[in-house]
Design a protein around this motif. Structure first.
Motif, PDB file in Angstrom:
ATOM      1  N   ASP A  91       0.855  -1.187   0.000  1.00  0.00           N
ATOM      2  CA  ASP A  91       0.000   0.000   0.000  1.00  0.00           C
ATOM      3  C   ASP A  91       0.891   1.237   0.000  1.00  0.00           C
ATOM      4  O   ASP A  91       1.956   1.251   0.631  1.00  0.00           O
ATOM      5  CB  ASP A  91      -0.910   0.003   1.229  1.00  0.00           C
ATOM      6  N   GLU A  92       0.479   2.265  -0.706  1.00  0.00           N
ATOM      7  CA  GLU A  92       1.279   3.482  -0.820  1.00  0.00           C
ATOM      8  C   GLU A  92       0.433   4.695  -0.455  1.00  0.00           C
ATOM      9  O   GLU A  92      -0.712   4.831  -0.907  1.00  0.00           O
ATOM     10  CB  GLU A  92       1.824   3.630  -2.239  1.00  0.00           C
ATOM     11  N   ASP A  93       0.981   5.566   0.360  1.00  0.00           N
ATOM     12  CA  ASP A  93       0.301   6.802   0.744  1.00  0.00           C
ATOM     13  C   ASP A  93       1.356   7.830   1.107  1.00  0.00           C
ATOM     14  O   ASP A  93       2.395   7.500   1.713  1.00  0.00           O
ATOM     15  CB  ASP A  93      -0.650   6.560   1.919  1.00  0.00           C
ATOM     16  N   GLY A  95       3.640   9.230  -0.431  1.00  0.00           N
ATOM     17  CA  GLY A  95       4.979   8.982  -0.934  1.00  0.00           C
ATOM     18  C   GLY A  95       5.744   7.902  -0.206  1.00  0.00           C
ATOM     19  O   GLY A  95       6.948   7.746  -0.407  1.00  0.00           O
ATOM     20  N   VAL A  96       5.049   7.120   0.642  1.00  0.00           N
ATOM     21  CA  VAL A  96       5.676   6.031   1.392  1.00  0.00           C
ATOM     22  C   VAL A  96       4.964   4.725   1.046  1.00  0.00           C
ATOM     23  O   VAL A  96       3.733   4.661   1.047  1.00  0.00           O
ATOM     24  CB  VAL A  96       5.617   6.278   2.909  1.00  0.00           C
ATOM     25  N   LYS A  97       5.743   3.689   0.760  1.00  0.00           N
ATOM     26  CA  LYS A  97       5.193   2.387   0.407  1.00  0.00           C
ATOM     27  C   LYS A  97       5.415   1.395   1.535  1.00  0.00           C
ATOM     28  O   LYS A  97       6.529   1.251   2.038  1.00  0.00           O
ATOM     29  CB  LYS A  97       5.857   1.860  -0.868  1.00  0.00           C
ATOM     30  N   MET A  98       4.347   0.712   1.932  1.00  0.00           N
ATOM     31  CA  MET A  98       4.437  -0.363   2.917  1.00  0.00           C
ATOM     32  C   MET A  98       4.165  -1.680   2.208  1.00  0.00           C
ATOM     33  O   MET A  98       3.230  -1.788   1.406  1.00  0.00           O
ATOM     34  CB  MET A  98       3.439  -0.156   4.060  1.00  0.00           C
ATOM     35  N   GLU A  99       4.979  -2.699   2.482  1.00  0.00           N
ATOM     36  CA  GLU A  99       4.863  -3.956   1.752  1.00  0.00           C
ATOM     37  C   GLU A  99       5.183  -5.150   2.652  1.00  0.00           C
ATOM     38  O   GLU A  99       6.078  -5.091   3.500  1.00  0.00           O
ATOM     39  CB  GLU A  99       5.813  -3.955   0.553  1.00  0.00           C
ATOM     40  N   GLN A 117       9.086   2.079   2.839  1.00  0.00           N
ATOM     41  CA  GLN A 117      10.080   2.734   1.996  1.00  0.00           C
ATOM     42  C   GLN A 117       9.603   4.128   1.603  1.00  0.00           C
ATOM     43  O   GLN A 117       8.484   4.302   1.128  1.00  0.00           O
ATOM     44  CB  GLN A 117      10.340   1.909   0.734  1.00  0.00           C
ATOM     45  N   ASP A 118      10.458   5.129   1.808  1.00  0.00           N
ATOM     46  CA  ASP A 118      10.162   6.490   1.384  1.00  0.00           C
ATOM     47  C   ASP A 118      10.552   6.625  -0.079  1.00  0.00           C
ATOM     48  O   ASP A 118      11.728   6.518  -0.440  1.00  0.00           O
ATOM     49  CB  ASP A 118      10.928   7.497   2.238  1.00  0.00           C
ATOM     50  N   LEU A 119       9.593   6.886  -0.937  1.00  0.00           N
ATOM     51  CA  LEU A 119       9.837   6.929  -2.374  1.00  0.00           C
ATOM     52  C   LEU A 119      10.241   8.302  -2.879  1.00  0.00           C
ATOM     53  O   LEU A 119      10.742   8.423  -4.014  1.00  0.00           O
ATOM     54  CB  LEU A 119       8.569   6.474  -3.120  1.00  0.00           C
ATOM     55  N   ILE A 120      10.064   9.343  -2.072  1.00  0.00           N
ATOM     56  CA  ILE A 120      10.294  10.687  -2.596  1.00  0.00           C
ATOM     57  C   ILE A 120      11.194  11.558  -1.718  1.00  0.00           C
ATOM     58  O   ILE A 120      11.786  12.529  -2.215  1.00  0.00           O
ATOM     59  CB  ILE A 120       8.952  11.429  -2.823  1.00  0.00           C
ATOM     60  N   GLU A 121      11.299  11.263  -0.417  1.00  0.00           N
ATOM     61  CA  GLU A 121      12.072  12.119   0.477  1.00  0.00           C
ATOM     62  C   GLU A 121      12.969  11.281   1.374  1.00  0.00           C
ATOM     63  O   GLU A 121      13.298  10.139   1.048  1.00  0.00           O
ATOM     64  CB  GLU A 121      11.127  13.002   1.311  1.00  0.00           C
ATOM     65  N   ASN A 122      13.376  11.843   2.501  1.00  0.00           N
ATOM     66  CA  ASN A 122      14.236  11.156   3.465  1.00  0.00           C
ATOM     67  C   ASN A 122      13.588  11.132   4.846  1.00  0.00           C
ATOM     68  O   ASN A 122      14.220  11.419   5.848  1.00  0.00           O
ATOM     69  CB  ASN A 122      15.602  11.848   3.542  1.00  0.00           C
ATOM     70  N   ARG A 123      12.323  10.754   4.869  1.00  0.00           N
ATOM     71  CA  ARG A 123      11.599  10.747   6.137  1.00  0.00           C
ATOM     72  C   ARG A 123      11.788   9.450   6.911  1.00  0.00           C
ATOM     73  O   ARG A 123      11.506   9.395   8.111  1.00  0.00           O
ATOM     74  CB  ARG A 123      10.101  10.975   5.877  1.00  0.00           C
ATOM     75  N   GLY A 338      -0.120   9.298   7.630  1.00  0.00           N
ATOM     76  CA  GLY A 338      -0.680   8.700   6.423  1.00  0.00           C
ATOM     77  C   GLY A 338      -1.662   7.613   6.800  1.00  0.00           C
ATOM     78  O   GLY A 338      -2.123   7.527   7.943  1.00  0.00           O
ATOM     79  N   ASN A 339      -1.973   6.761   5.840  1.00  0.00           N
ATOM     80  CA  ASN A 339      -2.894   5.646   6.085  1.00  0.00           C
ATOM     81  C   ASN A 339      -2.432   4.465   5.241  1.00  0.00           C
ATOM     82  O   ASN A 339      -2.719   4.384   4.059  1.00  0.00           O
ATOM     83  CB  ASN A 339      -4.328   6.031   5.736  1.00  0.00           C
ATOM     84  N   TRP A 340      -1.701   3.563   5.861  1.00  0.00           N
ATOM     85  CA  TRP A 340      -1.163   2.401   5.164  1.00  0.00           C
ATOM     86  C   TRP A 340      -1.810   1.141   5.725  1.00  0.00           C
ATOM     87  O   TRP A 340      -1.893   0.951   6.943  1.00  0.00           O
ATOM     88  CB  TRP A 340       0.350   2.319   5.353  1.00  0.00           C
ATOM     89  N   LYS A 341      -2.276   0.280   4.813  1.00  0.00           N
ATOM     90  CA  LYS A 341      -2.958  -0.938   5.248  1.00  0.00           C
ATOM     91  C   LYS A 341      -2.654  -2.068   4.270  1.00  0.00           C
ATOM     92  O   LYS A 341      -2.786  -1.904   3.053  1.00  0.00           O
ATOM     93  CB  LYS A 341      -4.461  -0.720   5.337  1.00  0.00           C
ATOM     94  N   VAL A 342      -2.246  -3.218   4.802  1.00  0.00           N
ATOM     95  CA  VAL A 342      -2.038  -4.404   3.978  1.00  0.00           C
ATOM     96  C   VAL A 342      -2.793  -5.570   4.615  1.00  0.00           C
ATOM     97  O   VAL A 342      -2.899  -5.674   5.840  1.00  0.00           O
ATOM     98  CB  VAL A 342      -0.540  -4.764   3.847  1.00  0.00           C
TER      99      VAL A 342
END
Length: 351
Positions: A91-93, A95-99, A117-123, A338-342
């Motif tokens: 799930d991605e929200d 700019g961060v992907k949870m897998e 994983q942060d896809l766009i920054e360094n958070r 954010g809101n990440w759910k798998v």
């Protein structure tokens, strides 16, 4: 040909007899427990059964797209709720992907590796903490916890291990798990064995004290002595200007009933989780931990909330000049929401 395919697909999502009976039974149990509100609750109970039947006869993915429906279903029956959740291993929200990268089942224990994983920054960094903002929904009784176990700087990816231990020696293979994250902290600073520039020989008896109203917990070997009715705390003063940890204020030092009290404060700590603990050292480097701590807040939900932590040392005032105050602390530099759910099935891995 089309009719045969349609019937095949429809049969796959039709509810089994056991599922229908479980749904009705759960709804009836809730209705029976609401003794004084039986008439007002009757319609929601029937409506819930209708929702479950309609969703069963339609498509399970629908329930997952309507969060209130899922929460209601999970509150009534985790087994039914997880049945409706579609498999979604990433799930991605924001700019961060949870897998979900792996799941290992042995005996009645499941170990799952989740990456963020942060896809766009360094958070995301090596200090990333899920900040108790995660939830683990499963259709069986168990204990569970999550911890960070790795970080890859080149891909800005943190790995977390979820460990779930089932209580009833049930075969959990095939059950689905839903893992949700709402926010995480990162860019933490750690302070270890920091000397606090405070002359304990000058500490006097507190002139004014208070009985805090909004207690939020505490700990320590003598914590039972700090029950809400009898606990007494310092009245916060202006923060000490030379306190060496940014993000934590020292707001009081004094003796109450023959014991040394030290008080810290953190503003808006629900978005920081800044914390630590104090200890004393004598001239030989021997440590003396606090007997107990207790916490309180000035208010709960309004803006400007301040969390106070009170440390109590059982050292007589006549002896305190022999000690120096030290502490270990952790502060957070960033919060990402954010809101990440798998949702994924627990499956045995092939040898």
């Amino acid at each position: 040909m089309f009719r045969e395919q349609y019937n095949k697909l429809n049969n796959q999502v039709s509810p089994g007899e056991k599922l229908l009976q479980d749904t009705i039974r759960k709804a009836e149990e809730i209705e029976n427990k609401s003794h004084n509100r039986v008439f007002s609750f009757r319609k929601p109970a029937i409506a819930f059964v209708s929702i479950c039947l309609c969703l069963s006869l339609a498509m399970p993915a629908l329930a997952a797209t309507v969060e209130p429906i899922y929460e209601l279903m999970y509150m009534v029956s985790p087994t039914i709720a997880q049945f409706f959740m579609p498999v979604q291993k990433s799930d991605e929200d924001n700019g961060v992907k949870m897998e979900v990268v792996s799941a290992y089942i042995h005996d009645n224990v499941a170990e799952i590796n989740i990456t963020m994983q942060d896809l766009i920054e360094n958070r995301i960094d090596e200090t990333t903490d899920l900040f108790d903002s995660y939830s683990i929904n499963r259709p069986f009784d168990s204990s569970a916890h999550c911890e960070r176990v790795g970080y890859d700087e080149s891909t800005r990816t943190a790995t977390f291990l979820i460990t779930i231990e089932e209580w009833g020696n049930k075969d959990i293979a095939g059950d689905k798990i839903t893992f949700t994250v709402r926010e995480f902290l990162s860019h933490k600073e750690t302070y270890e064995d920091i000397e606090i520039p405070l002359s304990l020989s000058t500490v006097d008896v507190a002139k004014e004290t208070q009985k805090p109203l909004n207690r939020t917990g505490g700990g320590g070997v003598d914590y039972k002595q700090s029950d809400e009715e009898n606990s007494v705390a310092l009245i916060p003063s202006s923060p000490m200007g030379e306190f060496p940890v940014e993000g934590i204020d020292l707001t009081g030092v004094g003796y109450i009933d023959g014991k040394l009290h030290i008080q810290t404060a953190v503003t808006d700590n629900l978005e920081k989780d800044n914390h630590g603990f104090f200890y004393l050292k004598d001239n030989y480097g021997n440590k003396v931990d606090s007997s107990y701590t207790f916490n309180f807040v000035n208010q709960y939900d309004q803006a400007g909330r301040i969390d106070y932590c009170n440390y109590i040392f059982d050292v007589p005032q006549s002896e305190i000049s022999k000690y120096t105050l030290y502490g270990d602390f952790v502060t957070s530099g960033m919060i990402t929401k954010g809101n990440w759910k798998v949702t994924f099935p627990l499956e045995y891995q092939s040898e």
